[in-house]
Scaffold this motif. Structure first.
Motif, PDB file in Angstrom:
ATOM      1  N   VAL A 227       0.833  -1.206   0.000  1.00  0.00           N
ATOM      2  CA  VAL A 227       0.000   0.000   0.000  1.00  0.00           C
ATOM      3  C   VAL A 227       0.867   1.255   0.000  1.00  0.00           C
ATOM      4  N   ILE A 228       1.930   1.258   0.799  1.00  0.00           N
ATOM      5  CA  ILE A 228       2.801   2.440   0.871  1.00  0.00           C
ATOM      6  C   ILE A 228       3.511   2.672  -0.460  1.00  0.00           C
ATOM      7  N   LEU A 229       4.011   1.615  -1.059  1.00  0.00           N
ATOM      8  CA  LEU A 229       4.716   1.766  -2.334  1.00  0.00           C
ATOM      9  C   LEU A 229       3.778   2.266  -3.431  1.00  0.00           C
ATOM     10  N   PRO A 234       1.993   9.146  -7.986  1.00  0.00           N
ATOM     11  CA  PRO A 234       0.942  10.180  -7.999  1.00  0.00           C
ATOM     12  C   PRO A 234      -0.300   9.718  -8.754  1.00  0.00           C
ATOM     13  N   PHE A 235      -1.451  10.005  -8.203  1.00  0.00           N
ATOM     14  CA  PHE A 235      -2.771   9.781  -8.783  1.00  0.00           C
ATOM     15  C   PHE A 235      -3.037   8.303  -9.071  1.00  0.00           C
ATOM     16  N   VAL A 236      -2.254   7.711  -9.971  1.00  0.00           N
ATOM     17  CA  VAL A 236      -2.490   6.308 -10.332  1.00  0.00           C
ATOM     18  C   VAL A 236      -2.322   5.404  -9.121  1.00  0.00           C
ATOM     19  N   THR A 241      -4.445   1.539  -5.266  1.00  0.00           N
ATOM     20  CA  THR A 241      -4.606   1.108  -3.875  1.00  0.00           C
ATOM     21  C   THR A 241      -6.068   0.838  -3.553  1.00  0.00           C
ATOM     22  N   THR A 242      -6.958   1.696  -4.054  1.00  0.00           N
ATOM     23  CA  THR A 242      -8.387   1.519  -3.790  1.00  0.00           C
ATOM     24  C   THR A 242      -8.920   0.235  -4.408  1.00  0.00           C
TER      25      THR A 242
END
Length: 426
Positions: A227-229, A234-236, A241-242
């Motif tokens: 998740v952190i990586l 940016p944006f993508v 993650t979602t």
């Protein structure tokens, strides 16, 4: 050959049980009318409720009936098989002209079970199995309650099979199975549980965690690392993650489910959702993203209306920090925040159990959101207890250099599965 047993109702109630209390419990348990339940209790002494059971299944059936308040006994069953007929029979000329194959199939299919002379059923009118309990009227093969099935098809218990109401609408039997069979988990509509179950979910999660602490800690560390990586991009990254989040969460839930059934747990379970059901679980993330985007549009529109009505966007108007500060502290500024909570909390409730419903029971995505919302709505108090206990655990876990989170975070993740079992399974 394993010994076989049968379940017999003695005709008596457990000590301290009153007929007026047992009747509604039996009627509710087996979904029958109270009049029928009363007759079964008073006239069912010595009836065989179930036969051809192993020792474990027999004890499970007795426990279920004892919980209602009935005295149940288990007796060994005679397992001696009848003598088999000879496989070779004398040939005889057919006395009737053979029927065409299609007609024979239609005739065979149209043969339906019929009631006995006293109006009761020993053969299930739905599946045709001779497994209908004389006491409960429940088919032990398919779980249908005969009385309810006949009513939904325009018949009654004492009616002949041909006396079906021609004006009755077609009906489908929606009666859930009475008991789980063969260890198979069956999905039920969400139920409300006691408030104390919020703590019980965490306690049950601990039992699973302590059997494989290394696997759970490793899986959660890898989960948050991914998740952190992704969030760095940016944006993508936030979109990915979602969508990927429900898939990874489902993998952990599937791992907890496998562990509950006696299998082991390892870090690789994290990717079970991606490997087994990537499409439906990705759709869960997409639907959540669309709803979240809709909420953002609504809240953004409210802010735009507030700024527009304040006159700050008028031609020639100047905006200084004091104006922004006064607007931020105005009571009307809280309106968009309240709307965000009113819309965001239901979305979180709809999302809470959705990955589990899709991953474990193949529930369609939109229906999973609906069932998840109803499951949370019916259990606000247990979730309040769960949240308070979780808050205390997180605070305590952060004291020793936050090392306690290595235990608390997997524990709370497993509690998602134990809560799911408690609310949706029986």
């Amino acid at each position: 050959m394993e010994a076989q047993y049968r379940i017999i109702y003695s005709g008596n109630l457990l000590p301290g049980q009153e007929l007026s209390e047992v009747v509604p419990r039996l009627a509710k348990k087996f979904r029958m009318k109270e009049e029928t339940a009363r007759d079964l209790i008073l006239k069912g002494g010595g009836r065989v409720l179930k036969q051809n059971l192993g020792a474990e299944d027999a004890e499970r059936y007795r426990a279920a009936m004892t919980a209602v308040g009935l005295v149940i006994t288990i007796e060994p069953q005679n397992t001696v098989a009848p003598q088999e007929a000879s496989l070779l029979r004398p040939y005889a000329e057919p006395t009737e002209k053979p029927k065409p194959l299609g007609l024979a199939k239609r005739t065979e299919r149209s043969a339906k079970p019929s009631p006995k002379s006293d109006g009761s059923w020993s053969v299930c009118p739905k599946c045709g199995a001779a497994e209908v309990s004389d006491l409960t009227g429940v088919c032990q093969a398919c779980g249908v309650v005969v009385e309810r099935y006949l009513e939904s098809h325009g018949q009654s218990q004492g009616a002949e099979s041909g006396a079906q109401n021609p004006y009755a609408p077609p009906g489908a039997d929606l009666t859930p199975p009475l008991l789980e069979s063969g260890g198979e988990d069956r999905l039920y509509p969400p139920r409300a549980v006691e408030a104390g179950r919020g703590w019980g979910w965490i306690a049950e999660a601990w039992e699973l965690f302590k059997d494989a602490p290394g696997g759970w800690i490793g899986a959660l560390l890898l989960f948050y690392l991914i998740v952190i990586l992704l969030s760095i991009v940016p944006f993508v990254g936030s979109l990915a993650t979602t969508i990927l989040g429900p898939m990874l969460t489902a993998g952990l839930i599937m791992g907890a489910h496998a562990q509950h059934q006696g299998e082991g747990f390892s870090v690789s379970r994290l990717f079970a959702g991606i490997s087994e059901k990537p499409g439906p679980l990705a759709l869960v993330g997409v639907v959540y993203l669309l709803f979240a985007f809709l909420i953002v549009i609504i809240i953004g529109g409210l802010f735009a209306v507030m700024i527009g009505t304040s006159g700050m966007m008028a031609p020639g108007a100047t905006m200084n920090p004091s104006d922004l500060e006064s607007m931020a502290t105005a009571p009307s500024f809280l309106l968009p925040v309240l709307f965000a909570l009113l819309l965001g909390i239901p979305l979180a409730m709809a999302m809470f159990f959705a990955p589990a419903l899709v991953a474990l029971n193949d529930v369609p995505v939109l229906q999973a959101f609906k069932l998840s919302f109803m499951g949370c709505l019916k259990n606000i108090l247990p979730f309040l207890v769960y949240g308070l206990v979780a808050l205390v655990l997180v605070i305590v876990a952060m004291l020793p250099l936050m090392l306690g989170l290595l235990v608390v975070m997997p524990l709370l993740t497993i509690a998602l599965y134990t809560a799911y079992r408690d609310i949706f399974y029986r």
